[in-house]
Enzyme design. Structure first.
Site, PDB file in Angstrom:
ATOM      1  N   LYS A   1     -19.201   4.746  34.373  1.00 38.68           N
ATOM      2  CA  LYS A   1     -19.478   4.702  35.818  1.00 38.68           C
ATOM      3  C   LYS A   1     -20.379   5.864  36.212  1.00 38.68           C
ATOM      4  O   LYS A   1     -21.308   5.718  37.008  1.00 38.68           O
ATOM      5  CB  LYS A   1     -18.154   4.750  36.607  1.00 38.68           C
ATOM      6  CG  LYS A   1     -17.390   3.432  36.525  1.00 38.68           C
ATOM      7  CD  LYS A   1     -15.965   3.516  37.037  1.00 38.68           C
ATOM      8  CE  LYS A   1     -15.241   2.208  36.698  1.00 38.68           C
ATOM      9  NZ  LYS A   1     -13.837   2.164  37.067  1.00 38.68           N
TER      10      LYS A   1
ATOM     11  N   GLN B   1      -9.076   5.562  39.134  1.00 36.41           N
ATOM     12  CA  GLN B   1      -9.111   4.795  37.883  1.00 36.41           C
ATOM     13  C   GLN B   1      -7.701   4.363  37.482  1.00 36.41           C
ATOM     14  O   GLN B   1      -6.782   5.184  37.447  1.00 36.41           O
ATOM     15  CB  GLN B   1      -9.757   5.661  36.779  1.00 36.41           C
ATOM     16  CG  GLN B   1      -9.957   4.933  35.467  1.00 36.41           C
ATOM     17  CD  GLN B   1     -10.953   3.785  35.561  1.00 36.41           C
ATOM     18  OE1 GLN B   1     -11.999   3.907  36.183  1.00 36.41           O
ATOM     19  NE2 GLN B   1     -10.617   2.666  34.958  1.00 36.41           N
TER      20      GLN B   1
ATOM     21  N   ASP C   1     -13.687  -0.626  45.083  1.00 34.67           N
ATOM     22  CA  ASP C   1     -13.056  -1.548  44.123  1.00 34.67           C
ATOM     23  C   ASP C   1     -12.533  -2.802  44.834  1.00 34.67           C
ATOM     24  O   ASP C   1     -12.208  -3.800  44.190  1.00 34.67           O
ATOM     25  CB  ASP C   1     -11.863  -0.851  43.435  1.00 34.67           C
ATOM     26  CG  ASP C   1     -12.223  -0.293  42.058  1.00 34.67           C
ATOM     27  OD1 ASP C   1     -13.242  -0.726  41.492  1.00 34.67           O
ATOM     28  OD2 ASP C   1     -11.476   0.573  41.565  1.00 34.67           O
TER      29      ASP C   1
END
Ligand code: NDP
Length: 282
Positions: free
Chosen positions: A51, A95, A118
């Site tokens: 990322k 995460q 997300d």
């Protein structure tokens, strides 16, 4: 049979993001993604590094906040709130998976919806359900881009989604429904799974089992999207679809590696750019 390459498509998406990031920067806004990584799960480390690399490539500022495995839930929630309040952070994600002593849902729910790139917070999930503008989870968003790129219009088609997770299967079924497909969402308790799969014009596999979908489960001419990422004992990666046998029956199929995974990464950049654009428009 067409192989729908995630590589080419992701490169095109990234090029577009790069251009729009440059435009924002010219207006004095530097898009920024903050990623909180708790502990040192090796797979998570690899994902977070990926990322970071993607952001840098597109001119997006990347801030990785690394916290030890022993971090208390309160401490993590404080960090999330700090990022929520930091106006220079546009996109924020934590995460997953988190260490066992931390309540994953509580942490996700603490993320400000306007920074939730997300698309996992209840606000964004709810907006997706009712068809409002929202951050769409990156993996299903990437799958939809792949269908578009392959010229597949889901309208009027039968779609079958294998797997009902919150991050892939469920939002995928919602997106296909919004695109006017008739959708069946399958899971481990589905009866006559092979029969159901054989009805699919569009088959999306997200079960987490190597080569689970075989040619017998696929209708001739179907479009097959393979979300699975499984590591075999040999160290090689493979999808949830038996590519070799299924590719002789499908009209189009995504490969693993080089398929949905790359698009997932690209869509995170798209969502981060959008978060920055929205904040700049305020
Ligand atoms: P989960 O483990 O959260 O969900 C798996 C789903 O598959 C569950 O709904 C489960 O059913 C269902 N399932 C399991 N076994 C069967 C079976 N025998 N028949 C039918 N359904 C079954 O996985 P994720 O959704 O997180 O991920 C799925 C796969 O996609 C994994 O390989 C993962 O690595 C990969 N992945 C890839 C990404 C990418 O970028 N390409 C991103 C995210 C995930 P039930 O609900 O009944 O248990």
């Amino acid at each position: 049979m067409t192989t729908i390459s995630g590589k080419e498509l992701a490169a095109r998406v990234k090029e577009r993001v790069k251009e729009q990031v440059a435009e924002l920067k010219a207006r004095g806004v530097v898009p920024c993604l903050a990623v909180i990584l708790v502990g040192d799960n090796p797979a998570s480390r690899v994902y977070v590094n990926g990322k970071e690399k993607d952001c840098i490539e597109c001119g997006i500022e990347s801030r990785v906040i690394r916290m030890p495995e022993t971090t208390a839930q309160d401490e993590l929630l404080r960090e999330v709130r700090r990022c929520n309040e930091d106006a220079s952070v546009h996109g924020l994600l934590v995460q997953l998976p988190l260490p066992e002593h931390i309540d994953e849902r509580a942490v996700i729910e603490a993320i400000a919806p306007e920074k939730d790139v997300d698309g996992f917070t209840p606000v964004n999930v709810g907006r997706l359900v009712v068809g409002e503008r929202c951050f769409v989870p990156c993996t299903p968003a990437g799958c939809m881009e792949m269908l578009r790129a392959a010229g597949v219009d889901p309208a009027g088609k039968r779609a079958v989604v294998l797997g009902r997770s919150n991050i892939v299967g469920k939002p995928m079924a919602l997106l296909l429904t919004a695109a006017n497909a008739t959708v069946t969402l399958c899971h481990s308790r589905t009866g006559n799974l092979a029969d159901v799969c054989r009805e699919a014009d569009i088959l999306v596999a997200a079960v987490g089992k190597p080569r689970f979908v075989t040619a017998e489960m696929v209708k001739p001419g179907a479009v097959v999207i393979d979300v699975g990422i499984n590591r075999l004992d040999t160290g090689k990666l493979c999808g949830d679809v038996d590519f070799e046998s299924v590719s002789s029956k499908a009209s189009a199929i995504t490969p693993v590696p080089g398929g949905v995974g790359l698009m997932t990464r690209a869509m995170l950049l798209v969502n981060t750019l959008e978060a920055a654009q929205r904040s700049a428009a305020k």
